[in-house]
Design a protein around this motif. Sequence first.
Motif, PDB file in Angstrom:
ATOM      1  N   ASP A 128       0.831  -1.202   0.000  1.00  0.00           N
ATOM      2  CA  ASP A 128       0.000   0.000   0.000  1.00  0.00           C
ATOM      3  C   ASP A 128       0.868   1.256   0.000  1.00  0.00           C
ATOM      4  OD1 ASP A 128      -2.430   1.298  -0.094  1.00  0.00           O
ATOM      5  OD2 ASP A 128      -2.814   1.159   2.063  1.00  0.00           O
ATOM      6  N   ASN A 129       1.895   1.221  -0.845  1.00  0.00           N
ATOM      7  CA  ASN A 129       2.891   2.292  -0.831  1.00  0.00           C
ATOM      8  C   ASN A 129       2.426   3.600  -1.460  1.00  0.00           C
ATOM      9  OD1 ASN A 129       5.573   1.082   0.326  1.00  0.00           O
ATOM     10  ND2 ASN A 129       4.633  -0.513  -0.926  1.00  0.00           N
ATOM     11  N   ASN A 130       1.277   3.591  -2.152  1.00  0.00           N
ATOM     12  CA  ASN A 130       0.740   4.873  -2.625  1.00  0.00           C
ATOM     13  C   ASN A 130       0.010   5.588  -1.486  1.00  0.00           C
ATOM     14  OD1 ASN A 130       1.767   4.196  -5.073  1.00  0.00           O
ATOM     15  ND2 ASN A 130      -0.166   4.310  -6.206  1.00  0.00           N
ATOM     16  N   ALA A 131      -0.404   4.822  -0.473  1.00  0.00           N
ATOM     17  CA  ALA A 131      -1.026   5.447   0.703  1.00  0.00           C
ATOM     18  C   ALA A 131       0.066   6.107   1.538  1.00  0.00           C
ATOM     19  CB  ALA A 131      -1.761   4.402   1.536  1.00  0.00           C
ATOM     20  N   THR A 132       1.085   5.350   1.810  1.00  0.00           N
ATOM     21  CA  THR A 132       2.277   5.896   2.469  1.00  0.00           C
ATOM     22  C   THR A 132       3.378   4.856   2.400  1.00  0.00           C
ATOM     23  OG1 THR A 132       3.072   7.119   4.411  1.00  0.00           O
ATOM     24  CG2 THR A 132       1.877   5.079   4.862  1.00  0.00           C
ATOM     25  N   THR A 133       4.614   5.336   2.547  1.00  0.00           N
ATOM     26  CA  THR A 133       5.763   4.421   2.526  1.00  0.00           C
ATOM     27  C   THR A 133       6.357   4.336   3.927  1.00  0.00           C
ATOM     28  OG1 THR A 133       7.131   6.315   1.925  1.00  0.00           O
ATOM     29  CG2 THR A 133       6.401   4.893   0.130  1.00  0.00           C
ATOM     30  N   PRO A 134       7.032   3.228   4.231  1.00  0.00           N
ATOM     31  CA  PRO A 134       7.719   3.178   5.516  1.00  0.00           C
ATOM     32  C   PRO A 134       8.852   4.207   5.541  1.00  0.00           C
ATOM     33  CG  PRO A 134       8.268   1.244   4.188  1.00  0.00           C
ATOM     34  CD  PRO A 134       7.216   1.999   3.435  1.00  0.00           C
ATOM     35  N   LEU A 135       9.196   4.645   6.734  1.00  0.00           N
ATOM     36  CA  LEU A 135      10.320   5.590   6.874  1.00  0.00           C
ATOM     37  C   LEU A 135      11.627   4.825   6.613  1.00  0.00           C
ATOM     38  CD1 LEU A 135      10.732   8.580   7.905  1.00  0.00           C
ATOM     39  CD2 LEU A 135      11.250   7.576  10.118  1.00  0.00           C
ATOM     40  N   ASP A 136      12.428   5.334   5.689  1.00  0.00           N
ATOM     41  CA  ASP A 136      13.735   4.719   5.413  1.00  0.00           C
ATOM     42  C   ASP A 136      14.615   4.890   6.653  1.00  0.00           C
ATOM     43  OD1 ASP A 136      16.590   4.629   4.479  1.00  0.00           O
ATOM     44  OD2 ASP A 136      15.638   4.336   2.522  1.00  0.00           O
ATOM     45  N   GLU A 137      15.312   3.838   7.018  1.00  0.00           N
ATOM     46  CA  GLU A 137      16.174   3.855   8.205  1.00  0.00           C
ATOM     47  C   GLU A 137      17.186   5.018   8.134  1.00  0.00           C
ATOM     48  OE1 GLU A 137      15.640   1.770  10.760  1.00  0.00           O
ATOM     49  OE2 GLU A 137      17.323   2.687  11.858  1.00  0.00           O
ATOM     50  N   ARG A 138      17.709   5.272   6.934  1.00  0.00           N
ATOM     51  CA  ARG A 138      18.720   6.333   6.771  1.00  0.00           C
ATOM     52  C   ARG A 138      18.088   7.725   6.950  1.00  0.00           C
ATOM     53  NH1 ARG A 138      20.395   4.013   1.015  1.00  0.00           N
ATOM     54  NH2 ARG A 138      18.140   3.687   1.080  1.00  0.00           N
ATOM     55  N   VAL A 139      16.809   7.821   6.605  1.00  0.00           N
ATOM     56  CA  VAL A 139      16.072   9.079   6.803  1.00  0.00           C
ATOM     57  C   VAL A 139      15.880   9.302   8.303  1.00  0.00           C
ATOM     58  CG1 VAL A 139      13.836  10.224   6.437  1.00  0.00           C
ATOM     59  CG2 VAL A 139      14.927   8.971   4.557  1.00  0.00           C
ATOM     60  N   PHE A 140      15.495   8.230   8.978  1.00  0.00           N
ATOM     61  CA  PHE A 140      15.290   8.301  10.433  1.00  0.00           C
ATOM     62  C   PHE A 140      16.575   8.761  11.139  1.00  0.00           C
ATOM     63  CE2 PHE A 140      15.231   5.929  14.566  1.00  0.00           C
ATOM     64  CZ  PHE A 140      14.262   6.707  15.175  1.00  0.00           C
ATOM     65  N   GLU A 141      17.700   8.189  10.719  1.00  0.00           N
ATOM     66  CA  GLU A 141      19.004   8.557  11.318  1.00  0.00           C
ATOM     67  C   GLU A 141      19.296  10.045  11.110  1.00  0.00           C
ATOM     68  OE1 GLU A 141      20.988   6.831  13.229  1.00  0.00           O
ATOM     69  OE2 GLU A 141      19.693   5.061  13.094  1.00  0.00           O
ATOM     70  N   ALA A 142      18.949  10.546   9.917  1.00  0.00           N
ATOM     71  CA  ALA A 142      19.204  11.963   9.616  1.00  0.00           C
ATOM     72  C   ALA A 142      18.306  12.875  10.445  1.00  0.00           C
ATOM     73  CB  ALA A 142      18.982  12.214   8.120  1.00  0.00           C
ATOM     74  N   MET A 143      17.103  12.397  10.745  1.00  0.00           N
ATOM     75  CA  MET A 143      16.134  13.218  11.483  1.00  0.00           C
ATOM     76  C   MET A 143      16.450  13.294  12.977  1.00  0.00           C
ATOM     77  SD  MET A 143      12.579  11.864   9.765  1.00  0.00           S
ATOM     78  CE  MET A 143      11.487  12.824  10.817  1.00  0.00           C
ATOM     79  N   LEU A 144      16.958  12.181  13.511  1.00  0.00           N
ATOM     80  CA  LEU A 144      17.122  12.049  14.968  1.00  0.00           C
ATOM     81  C   LEU A 144      17.774  13.233  15.683  1.00  0.00           C
ATOM     82  CD1 LEU A 144      17.978   8.387  16.039  1.00  0.00           C
ATOM     83  CD2 LEU A 144      16.170   9.892  16.893  1.00  0.00           C
ATOM     84  N   PRO A 145      18.932  13.709  15.195  1.00  0.00           N
ATOM     85  CA  PRO A 145      19.579  14.817  15.924  1.00  0.00           C
ATOM     86  C   PRO A 145      18.681  16.041  16.052  1.00  0.00           C
ATOM     87  CG  PRO A 145      21.019  13.987  14.177  1.00  0.00           C
ATOM     88  CD  PRO A 145      19.709  13.279  14.027  1.00  0.00           C
ATOM     89  N   PHE A 146      17.787  16.221  15.061  1.00  0.00           N
ATOM     90  CA  PHE A 146      16.929  17.412  15.076  1.00  0.00           C
ATOM     91  C   PHE A 146      15.709  17.228  15.980  1.00  0.00           C
ATOM     92  CE2 PHE A 146      19.704  17.806  11.529  1.00  0.00           C
ATOM     93  CZ  PHE A 146      20.085  19.138  11.603  1.00  0.00           C
ATOM     94  N   MET A 147      15.566  16.020  16.513  1.00  0.00           N
ATOM     95  CA  MET A 147      14.513  15.806  17.510  1.00  0.00           C
ATOM     96  C   MET A 147      15.130  15.796  18.901  1.00  0.00           C
ATOM     97  SD  MET A 147      11.851  13.198  15.742  1.00  0.00           S
ATOM     98  CE  MET A 147      12.932  12.081  14.924  1.00  0.00           C
ATOM     99  N   LYS A 148      16.473  15.788  18.939  1.00  0.00           N
ATOM    100  CA  LYS A 148      17.148  15.738  20.239  1.00  0.00           C
ATOM    101  C   LYS A 148      17.898  17.045  20.488  1.00  0.00           C
ATOM    102  CE  LYS A 148      17.855  10.816  20.976  1.00  0.00           C
ATOM    103  NZ  LYS A 148      18.897   9.792  20.896  1.00  0.00           N
TER     104      LYS A 148
END
Length: 361
Positions: free
Chosen positions: A5-25
């Motif tokens: 069901d990837n047109n509904a939404t896609t899973p978060l790519d692990e590498r994307v999550f890693e890039a986001m983390l510092p900006f949530m901390k």
Amino acid sequence: MIYFDNNATTPLDERVFEAMLPFMKMMYGNPSSVHRLGRIAKSAIETAREQVSELVDAQPSQVIFTSGGTEANNLAINSAFGRVVISAVEHPSVSEPAKHYNPEIIAVNRDGLIESQTITALIEKRPDFVSIMLANNETGVIQSISDIAAQLNEQGIIIHTDAVQAVGKIHVSFKKLGVQMMSVSSHKIYGAKGCGALIVDKSVSSVSPLLLGGGQEQNYRSGTENIAAIVGFGKAAELAKAELDARQTRMLSLRTMLENKLAQFSKVTLFSQAALRLPNTVLFGIDGVDGEMVLLKLDQRGVCVSSGSACSSGETEPSHVLLAMGISLQQAKTAIRVSLSHQNTPAEVLEFIELITPFGF
Ligand SMILES: Cc1ncc(COP(=O)(O)O)c(C=O)c1O
């Protein structure tokens, strides 16, 4: 679990999550602040702006970050004026705000495509603002936007395209499409939800902001930016650009395999078969079998698909896209959408086929 069901939404790519983390901390600064934490956040947004612009072949200054595809579409439509035209297969985030303008709706053919004579007839009516999606979320049908835009541009008509489903699945060049505005969304390309952008050629079209306030995003979208999501969107865009060819090849081989298997079922109809489509999308129906019922049965077996537009899930109305294509109400109710990802496998396709076999003959 099999996620189709990837047109509904896609899973978060692990590498994307890693890039986001510092900006949530620890990097929690407000990009409007002058101190170092503010400057770090500001610079992260500008990097993301470049990454998104590179994926869609636009200038960084043309990227206005929003809370998603829906807001990008609303922002574009909020900037419409005069005689407004949309296609019959637009996503509700275009068709709903367009209702304020009492728009003319242009038809698609049985495959879901807008025919060239429809555009010729449209131009004679001298519209001011046209919105036509690049790829449809239900059928995956890709419209000839660059040809349409060329004809409209000649007459000075502004054109917006909703490219939410196309970006990350096919090559999309804002420059080559020739549109003045284009909507994109992060969570369709393995980024976080609640983030997107409107790409705008400001030399031609003027944007009317929906949100007024602190003047962020060059005054087009006030509100403190969702830094982590924007950083993730940037990373997702960078990865999508680098891996696009490989992802496309993978999705297309899975789609071909799935379609070849489905074609062997006597009761299966594949919709929009003759049209150019996204490499990941298959919309089909099994004669006399309710699509919603198949969806629920598959769900019990751990398979996630959609029975039409996922954005309107929960809604039992048949797909407005299929009805616009002239498909009967009865047949539209059979629709099942499989939307693949490069992360899916041939084994998953085979298991899916096995599960639907009892319905298909
Ligand atoms: C074609 C199309 N446009 C717009 C949207 C809305 O995007 P978002 O979920 O980011 O608001 C979707 C979501 O499914 C879509 O498929």
